[in-house]
Design a protein around this motif. Structure first.
Motif, PDB file in Angstrom:
ATOM      1  N   PRO A  28      48.888  47.185  37.189  1.00  0.00           N
ATOM      2  CA  PRO A  28      47.683  47.196  38.025  1.00  0.00           C
ATOM      3  C   PRO A  28      46.392  47.266  37.221  1.00  0.00           C
ATOM      4  O   PRO A  28      45.373  46.718  37.636  1.00  0.00           O
ATOM      5  N   MET A  29      46.418  47.921  36.053  1.00  0.00           N
ATOM      6  CA  MET A  29      45.213  47.971  35.232  1.00  0.00           C
ATOM      7  C   MET A  29      44.843  46.577  34.751  1.00  0.00           C
ATOM      8  O   MET A  29      43.668  46.178  34.785  1.00  0.00           O
ATOM      9  N   SER A  30      45.831  45.805  34.311  1.00  0.00           N
ATOM     10  CA  SER A  30      45.545  44.457  33.843  1.00  0.00           C
ATOM     11  C   SER A  30      45.039  43.580  34.986  1.00  0.00           C
ATOM     12  O   SER A  30      44.123  42.765  34.800  1.00  0.00           O
ATOM     13  N   ILE A  31      45.611  43.758  36.181  1.00  0.00           N
ATOM     14  CA  ILE A  31      45.135  43.008  37.343  1.00  0.00           C
ATOM     15  C   ILE A  31      43.703  43.421  37.683  1.00  0.00           C
ATOM     16  O   ILE A  31      42.867  42.584  38.015  1.00  0.00           O
ATOM     17  N   GLY A  32      43.428  44.715  37.596  1.00  0.00           N
ATOM     18  CA  GLY A  32      42.081  45.196  37.878  1.00  0.00           C
ATOM     19  C   GLY A  32      41.046  44.631  36.923  1.00  0.00           C
ATOM     20  O   GLY A  32      39.920  44.334  37.321  1.00  0.00           O
ATOM     21  N   VAL A  33      41.417  44.456  35.664  1.00  0.00           N
ATOM     22  CA  VAL A  33      40.492  43.883  34.678  1.00  0.00           C
ATOM     23  C   VAL A  33      40.176  42.430  35.029  1.00  0.00           C
ATOM     24  O   VAL A  33      39.017  42.010  35.035  1.00  0.00           O
ATOM     25  N   VAL A  34      41.206  41.647  35.338  1.00  0.00           N
ATOM     26  CA  VAL A  34      40.999  40.234  35.652  1.00  0.00           C
ATOM     27  C   VAL A  34      40.244  40.071  36.975  1.00  0.00           C
ATOM     28  O   VAL A  34      39.300  39.277  37.064  1.00  0.00           O
ATOM     29  N   ALA A  35      40.651  40.814  38.002  1.00  0.00           N
ATOM     30  CA  ALA A  35      40.002  40.699  39.306  1.00  0.00           C
ATOM     31  C   ALA A  35      38.567  41.217  39.258  1.00  0.00           C
ATOM     32  O   ALA A  35      37.667  40.616  39.849  1.00  0.00           O
ATOM     33  N   GLY A  36      38.348  42.329  38.553  1.00  0.00           N
ATOM     34  CA  GLY A  36      37.007  42.889  38.485  1.00  0.00           C
ATOM     35  C   GLY A  36      36.008  41.980  37.795  1.00  0.00           C
ATOM     36  O   GLY A  36      34.814  41.993  38.107  1.00  0.00           O
ATOM     37  N   ASP A  37      36.496  41.158  36.875  1.00  0.00           N
ATOM     38  CA  ASP A  37      35.613  40.261  36.137  1.00  0.00           C
ATOM     39  C   ASP A  37      35.434  38.910  36.822  1.00  0.00           C
ATOM     40  O   ASP A  37      34.606  38.108  36.394  1.00  0.00           O
ATOM     41  N   ALA A  38      36.181  38.659  37.889  1.00  0.00           N
ATOM     42  CA  ALA A  38      36.224  37.327  38.485  1.00  0.00           C
ATOM     43  C   ALA A  38      34.848  36.811  38.906  1.00  0.00           C
ATOM     44  O   ALA A  38      34.444  35.705  38.539  1.00  0.00           O
ATOM     45  N   VAL A  39      34.114  37.600  39.667  1.00  0.00           N
ATOM     46  CA  VAL A  39      32.789  37.194  40.135  1.00  0.00           C
ATOM     47  C   VAL A  39      31.697  37.828  39.295  1.00  0.00           C
ATOM     48  O   VAL A  39      30.747  37.155  38.886  1.00  0.00           O
ATOM     49  N   ALA A  40      31.831  39.123  39.023  1.00  0.00           N
ATOM     50  CA  ALA A  40      30.793  39.830  38.274  1.00  0.00           C
ATOM     51  C   ALA A  40      30.624  39.260  36.869  1.00  0.00           C
ATOM     52  O   ALA A  40      29.503  39.184  36.347  1.00  0.00           O
ATOM     53  N   GLY A  41      31.714  38.837  36.242  1.00  0.00           N
ATOM     54  CA  GLY A  41      31.622  38.258  34.912  1.00  0.00           C
ATOM     55  C   GLY A  41      30.841  36.960  34.913  1.00  0.00           C
ATOM     56  O   GLY A  41      30.058  36.688  34.000  1.00  0.00           O
TER      57      GLY A  41
END
Length: 315
Positions: free
Chosen positions: A121-134
């Motif tokens: 879940p941490m790895s998913i959170g990193v990818v998902a969290g960066d999806a739009v904000a990045g």
């Protein structure tokens, strides 16, 4: 890895990146061309995501976890020791660890049980969290909205890409565990948690089903991370917030005084995948898990859409 600006992108400050840009950009395009563009957008998102060094590093860490577990079990048992609590030690990791020395395929179940509470879940959170904000932080989000995709299609493409990463991350753990288990331990018939024996081919099929269930268990986290990503223009802040929420939920799930809310936490039924190693299979926990993940995906996916379609893109 930076994203190249699409052809025809307007200069910063142009009105094409306004809130209605996506709708106006696709109004005169046929359904077939929209479908082709959507598939192209999804393919582009996949390529960019899986070419990032951060993504490759996350997959590398996930692949290393089964290797470390397998080597540790091999060293411990090689010195005459024993691991786990035996077949009746529970439905999660300890029961599977006790079986690894008899059959390397159990390393797949053990590795998934070990990585699901935090690493996956941490790895998913990193990818998902960066999806739009990045994208917003790097200044490429407005150029994506210039292209005839529309905000809804762009958000769906990013969520689909995150789900693809969920599957890739889970399969990375499973394949690494299978290879490590085959190299360090014997393979053959399996003893289920219920005590019955099944063939290696059926065990391999159940391992694949378990990997798919674990991947499906992360769709709620993916939706939550995507929603957080629409709330800020800082990729680091979105990733940190998503990971922080994951840790908070895990802590809440361990507090007995809060047992009333435990069934509503997205992590509550995560380890129900062990029921696939029973004979017959227990479906209640698995179905509750999938239903809960679907609920989280619907709620936070809708919230992400509502936020993103109304968001003022200035970067």
């Amino acid at each position: 890895m930076s994203r190249a600006e699409p052809a025809g992108a307007t200069a910063p400050g142009a009105p094409a990146a306004s809130g209605a840009s996506g709708a106006s950009g696709i109004s005169g395009i046929s359904g077939e061309r929209r479908a082709i563009w959507t598939l192209g957008l999804f393919r582009s998102e996949l390529t960019i995501t899986f070419r990032r060094w951060r993504t490759l590093a996350l997959l590398g860490v996930l692949a290393a976890v089964p290797v470390l577990i397998g080597v540790a079990v091999r060293i411990e048992t090689g010195e005459g020791g024993s691991v786990g609590g035996g077949p009746e030690g529970g439905a999660g990791g300890p029961a599977f660890i006790a079986q690894i020395t008899n059959n390397g395929l159990f390393l797949v179940f053990t590795a998934l049980a070990a990585t699901l509470p935090f690493f996956l879940p941490m790895s998913i959170g990193v990818v998902a969290g960066d999806a739009v904000a990045g994208e917003a932080n790097s200044g490429t989000l407005r150029y994506l909205l210039v292209a005839p995709a529309g905000r809804t299609r762009l958000l769906l493409a990013k969520y689909a890409t995150t789900l693809a990463f969920c599957l890739a991350a889970t399969l990375t753990v499973a394949v690494s565990a299978l290879v490590t288990g085959a190299l360090l331990f014997p393979l053959g018939e399996l003893t289920t948690i219920s005590g019955t024996r099944i063939g290696f081919a059926e065990g391999l099929l159940r391992a694949l089903l378990i990997a798919l269930v674990v991947a499906a268990s992360l769709i709620g986290v993916a939706a939550l991370g995507l929603f957080v990503s629409t709330l800020t223009n800082s990729g680091i802040a979105a990733m940190a917030t998503t990971v922080g929420l994951l840790i908070t939920v895990q802590i809440l799930g361990t507090i007995p005084q809060l047992d009333a809310i435990h069934p509503y936490l997205f992590s509550h039924h995560w380890l129900s995948f062990a029921d696939l190693m029973r004979e017959p299979v227990y479906w209640d926990g698995l179905l509750k898990n999938l239903q809960l993940q679907g609920l989280y995906a619907a709620v936070f996916g809708t919230a992400a859409w509502a936020r993103f379609t109304a968001k003022d893109i200035n970067a």
